[in-house]
Design a protein around this motif. Structure first.
Motif, PDB file in Angstrom:
ATOM      1  N   TRP A   1       4.196  16.008   0.524  1.00 29.41           N
ATOM      2  CA  TRP A   1       3.937  14.698   1.140  1.00 29.41           C
ATOM      3  C   TRP A   1       3.357  14.846   2.530  1.00 29.41           C
ATOM      4  O   TRP A   1       2.429  14.124   2.911  1.00 29.41           O
ATOM      5  CB  TRP A   1       5.192  13.838   1.133  1.00 29.41           C
TER       6      TRP A   1
ATOM      7  N   PHE B   1      -0.242   6.665   5.337  1.00 32.58           N
ATOM      8  CA  PHE B   1      -0.901   7.946   5.691  1.00 32.58           C
ATOM      9  C   PHE B   1      -2.237   7.645   6.379  1.00 32.58           C
ATOM     10  O   PHE B   1      -2.676   8.382   7.253  1.00 32.58           O
ATOM     11  CB  PHE B   1      -1.179   8.799   4.445  1.00 32.58           C
TER      12      PHE B   1
ATOM     13  N   THR C   1      10.496  14.855  -0.795  1.00 31.80           N
ATOM     14  CA  THR C   1      11.046  14.377  -2.061  1.00 31.80           C
ATOM     15  C   THR C   1      10.818  15.351  -3.218  1.00 31.80           C
ATOM     16  O   THR C   1      11.617  15.434  -4.139  1.00 31.80           O
ATOM     17  CB  THR C   1      10.363  13.035  -2.402  1.00 31.80           C
TER      18      THR C   1
ATOM     19  N   GLN D   1      10.396   2.210  -2.959  1.00 29.20           N
ATOM     20  CA  GLN D   1      10.868   2.517  -4.325  1.00 29.20           C
ATOM     21  C   GLN D   1      11.769   3.735  -4.479  1.00 29.20           C
ATOM     22  O   GLN D   1      12.149   4.075  -5.581  1.00 29.20           O
ATOM     23  CB  GLN D   1       9.671   2.627  -5.268  1.00 29.20           C
ATOM     24  N   LYS D   2      12.090   4.406  -3.369  1.00 29.38           N
ATOM     25  CA  LYS D   2      13.049   5.510  -3.471  1.00 29.38           C
ATOM     26  C   LYS D   2      14.455   4.994  -3.147  1.00 29.38           C
ATOM     27  O   LYS D   2      15.311   4.983  -4.007  1.00 29.38           O
ATOM     28  CB  LYS D   2      12.689   6.641  -2.500  1.00 29.38           C
TER      29      LYS D   2
ATOM     30  N   SER E   1      10.145   7.846   3.512  1.00 29.79           N
ATOM     31  CA  SER E   1      10.144   7.167   2.211  1.00 29.79           C
ATOM     32  C   SER E   1      11.378   7.465   1.372  1.00 29.79           C
ATOM     33  O   SER E   1      11.862   6.601   0.662  1.00 29.79           O
ATOM     34  CB  SER E   1       8.906   7.559   1.416  1.00 29.79           C
ATOM     35  N   SER E   2      11.856   8.718   1.426  1.00 27.94           N
ATOM     36  CA  SER E   2      12.921   9.047   0.480  1.00 27.94           C
ATOM     37  C   SER E   2      14.289   9.258   1.112  1.00 27.94           C
ATOM     38  O   SER E   2      15.226   9.662   0.423  1.00 27.94           O
ATOM     39  CB  SER E   2      12.515  10.269  -0.357  1.00 27.94           C
TER      40      SER E   2
ATOM     41  N   GLY F   1       7.900   3.794   1.773  1.00 23.40           N
ATOM     42  CA  GLY F   1       7.707   3.026   0.544  1.00 23.40           C
ATOM     43  C   GLY F   1       9.106   2.678   0.036  1.00 23.40           C
ATOM     44  O   GLY F   1      10.021   3.476   0.156  1.00 23.40           O
TER      45      GLY F   1
ATOM     46  N   ASN G   1      12.071  13.714   4.750  1.00 20.39           N
ATOM     47  CA  ASN G   1      12.634  14.305   3.531  1.00 20.39           C
ATOM     48  C   ASN G   1      11.495  14.557   2.552  1.00 20.39           C
ATOM     49  O   ASN G   1      10.779  13.627   2.185  1.00 20.39           O
ATOM     50  CB  ASN G   1      13.662  13.336   2.918  1.00 20.39           C
TER      51      ASN G   1
ATOM     52  N   THR H   1       7.764  14.445   8.121  1.00 18.69           N
ATOM     53  CA  THR H   1       8.189  13.870   6.843  1.00 18.69           C
ATOM     54  C   THR H   1       9.693  14.141   6.759  1.00 18.69           C
ATOM     55  O   THR H   1      10.096  15.295   6.578  1.00 18.69           O
ATOM     56  CB  THR H   1       7.446  14.556   5.680  1.00 18.69           C
TER      57      THR H   1
ATOM     58  N   ASP I   1       7.473   9.695   8.151  1.00 16.54           N
ATOM     59  CA  ASP I   1       7.481   9.201   6.775  1.00 16.54           C
ATOM     60  C   ASP I   1       8.912   9.384   6.273  1.00 16.54           C
ATOM     61  O   ASP I   1       9.352  10.498   6.034  1.00 16.54           O
ATOM     62  CB  ASP I   1       6.496  10.022   5.928  1.00 16.54           C
TER      63      ASP I   1
ATOM     64  N   GLY J   1       0.799  -1.231   0.000  1.00 17.62           N
ATOM     65  CA  GLY J   1       0.000   0.000   0.000  1.00 17.62           C
ATOM     66  C   GLY J   1       0.827   1.274   0.000  1.00 17.62           C
ATOM     67  O   GLY J   1       0.284   2.374  -0.046  1.00 17.62           O
ATOM     68  N   GLY J   2       2.144   1.130   0.046  1.00 22.52           N
ATOM     69  CA  GLY J   2       3.018   2.294  -0.067  1.00 22.52           C
ATOM     70  C   GLY J   2       2.939   3.218   1.141  1.00 22.52           C
ATOM     71  O   GLY J   2       2.223   2.946   2.115  1.00 22.52           O
ATOM     72  N   ALA J   3       3.678   4.302   1.059  1.00 19.58           N
ATOM     73  CA  ALA J   3       3.622   5.305   2.120  1.00 19.58           C
ATOM     74  C   ALA J   3       2.218   5.891   2.184  1.00 19.58           C
ATOM     75  O   ALA J   3       1.727   6.230   3.253  1.00 19.58           O
ATOM     76  CB  ALA J   3       4.653   6.396   1.856  1.00 19.58           C
ATOM     77  N   SER J   4       1.556   5.968   1.035  1.00 19.15           N
ATOM     78  CA  SER J   4       0.185   6.498   1.019  1.00 19.15           C
ATOM     79  C   SER J   4      -0.733   5.638   1.871  1.00 19.15           C
ATOM     80  O   SER J   4      -1.633   6.158   2.538  1.00 19.15           O
ATOM     81  CB  SER J   4      -0.336   6.559  -0.417  1.00 19.15           C
TER      82      SER J   4
HETATM   83  C1  PLP Z   1       6.974   8.818  -2.803  1.00 16.69           C
HETATM   84  C2  PLP Z   1       6.592   9.296  -1.452  1.00 16.69           C
HETATM   85  C3  PLP Z   1       5.362   8.971  -0.874  1.00 16.69           C
HETATM   86  C4  PLP Z   1       4.324   8.151  -1.608  1.00 16.69           C
HETATM   87  O1  PLP Z   1       4.736   6.843  -1.660  1.00 16.69           O
HETATM   88  P1  PLP Z   1       3.817   5.683  -2.286  1.00 16.69           P
HETATM   89  O2  PLP Z   1       4.631   4.486  -1.961  1.00 16.69           O
HETATM   90  O3  PLP Z   1       3.698   5.975  -3.736  1.00 16.69           O
HETATM   91  O4  PLP Z   1       2.522   5.721  -1.593  1.00 16.69           O
HETATM   92  C5  PLP Z   1       5.087   9.440   0.392  1.00 16.69           C
HETATM   93  N1  PLP Z   1       5.970  10.170   1.079  1.00 16.69           N
HETATM   94  C6  PLP Z   1       7.177  10.513   0.563  1.00 16.69           C
HETATM   95  C7  PLP Z   1       8.121  11.335   1.372  1.00 16.69           C
HETATM   96  C8  PLP Z   1       7.515  10.077  -0.719  1.00 16.69           C
HETATM   97  O5  PLP Z   1       8.716  10.400  -1.229  1.00 16.69           O
END
Ligand code: PLP
Length: 358
Positions: A102, A80, A152, A194-195, A173-174, A192, A150, A148, A171, A74-77
């Motif tokens: 973000w 949330f 992004t 993928q970063k 994620s990045s 998430g 970073n 958050t 968060d 479900g990713g970072a979203s």
């Molecule tokens: C990319 C990103 C998200 C969203 O991530 P998803 O995996 O697409 O839900 C949330 N927060 C930050 C800081 C991001 O860079």
């Protein structure tokens, strides 16, 4: 083999060694005659991958037994929503910091679940930044404080994290695994993959165990942290292949000397690139210097026309993904762990040549 320097913000570049290892074992996983993505997630080969990924993350961040490491989807979203679903019980209030796009999305989602106090808001400031620690005015008894680490899109990063009495939720994620930090300062961290961690499809969550106990009874089992903790992230089929690649990335990080070594390399890469920006009147950084991101370096050229030409010419030179996010424009060079220093050097040379020609 043709590999370009890929500055994409996410999904983003992965270490070549990791891709090669995954490729080598793609059809025949260590003599088993099948791919790791074709095998049962309960079978021994995948279980070893799963356990090693968790163990490596624990080792890289020196995580104590008070915390669980989870692989969710479900990713970072998704987080949330899941964070307030679990931590923001009825009638309670949460503290959020707004540092950009973000953070704003996290706030919007939390408001559906309950009370949100935005305790610092610099989300729309240009040049961009994150809040200063002395700006934060916490709500007494808040369920948690959200940051958050970073941003992004805008390219601003917390240089250090606040000490909070309510659990700190981030968060990351990045910038997860880009530098060492004390996990013990946090209640919950999510990212998430993928970063900076691997391919899209898996979401890393690090949660202090006691926080999993406060979810209201109305939360469906699937959306409770406790459910996934009790089953070691095998409550349902996990994203096996992304977790496998993430495991290879964590092995690669360990081999490179862990997070202290990565932080040094990342600081050096970012410093050179910012020095190139600051050393010219042609390029202009978009973040307040003390809050500049070491992961997403954002800058402008004298005109949008030149920016478009810059992106096009860079692509022709084997440097992709430099176009800034559609919401802010400009240029963004994402220089995560897997971006080699040679990529940053190539970009700097290109920037100098482009300026000279313009
Ligand atoms: C990319 C990103 C998200 C969203 O991530 P998803 O995996 O697409 O839900 C949330 N927060 C930050 C800081 C991001 O860079």
């Amino acid at each position: 083999m043709h590999r370009i320097f890929n500055f994409s913000a996410g999904p983003s570049t992965l270490p070549v060694e990791v891709l090669q290892e995954a490729q080598e074992h793609l059809l025949d996983y260590h003599g088993l005659g099948l791919s790791i993505m074709e095998d049962s997630h309960r079978a021994k080969p995948y279980m070893a991958v799963h356990e090693e990924a968790i163990a490596n993350i624990r080792e890289l961040l020196d995580i104590s037994d008070d915390y669980s490491v989870l692989f969710l989807t479900g990713g970072a979203s998704g987080q949330f929503a899941m964070v307030p679903m679990n931590l923001l019980g009825a009638g309670r209030v949460s503290d959020y910091t707004n540092s950009g796009a973000w953070a704003a999305k996290a706030i919007k989602e939390a408001r559906i679940q309950g009370g949100v106090n935005v305790i610092a808001d610099c989300g729309k400031e240009i040049p961009t930044r994150v809040p200063r620690l002395d700006e934060l005015e916490y709500t007494e008894g808040a369920a948690y404080v959200h940051i958050t680490s970073n941003e992004t899109i805008s390219g601003a990063q917390w240089p250090e994290f606040p000490q909070t009495s309510s659990p700190l939720v981030a968060d990351m994620s990045s910038d997860m695994l880009s530098r060492p930090f004390p996990v013990s300062q946090f209640g919950l961290i999510y990212a998430g993959a993928q970063k900076n961690l691997g391919p899209a499809g898996v979401t890393l969550v690090i949660i202090r165990n006691d926080l999993a106990e406060v979810a209201p009874d109305s939360v469906p089992n699937f959306y409770r942290y406790r459910t996934h903790m009790a089953e070691n992230s095998l409550y349902n089929t996990p994203p096996c292949f992304p977790i496998y690649v993430l495991m290879l990335v964590t092995r690669w990080l360990k081999k490179r000397g862990g997070l202290a070594a990565m932080a040094e390399i990342n600081a050096r890469k970012a410093a050179k690139l910012y020095a190139a920006i600051d050393g010219s009147d042609f390029y202009r950084g978009t973040a307040v210097p003390e809050f500049r991101s070491q992961m997403n370096v954002t800058f402008r050229l004298p005109s949008e026309e030149l920016e478009a030409q810059f992106v096009k010419a860079a692509t022709a030179e084997g440097m992709s993904g430099l176009k800034g996010h559609r919401s802010v424009g400009g240029i963004r060079a994402s220089i995560y762990n897997a971006m080699p220093e040679a990529g940053v050097d190539a970009l700097i040379s290109f920037m100098q040549e482009f300026e000279a020609k313009s």
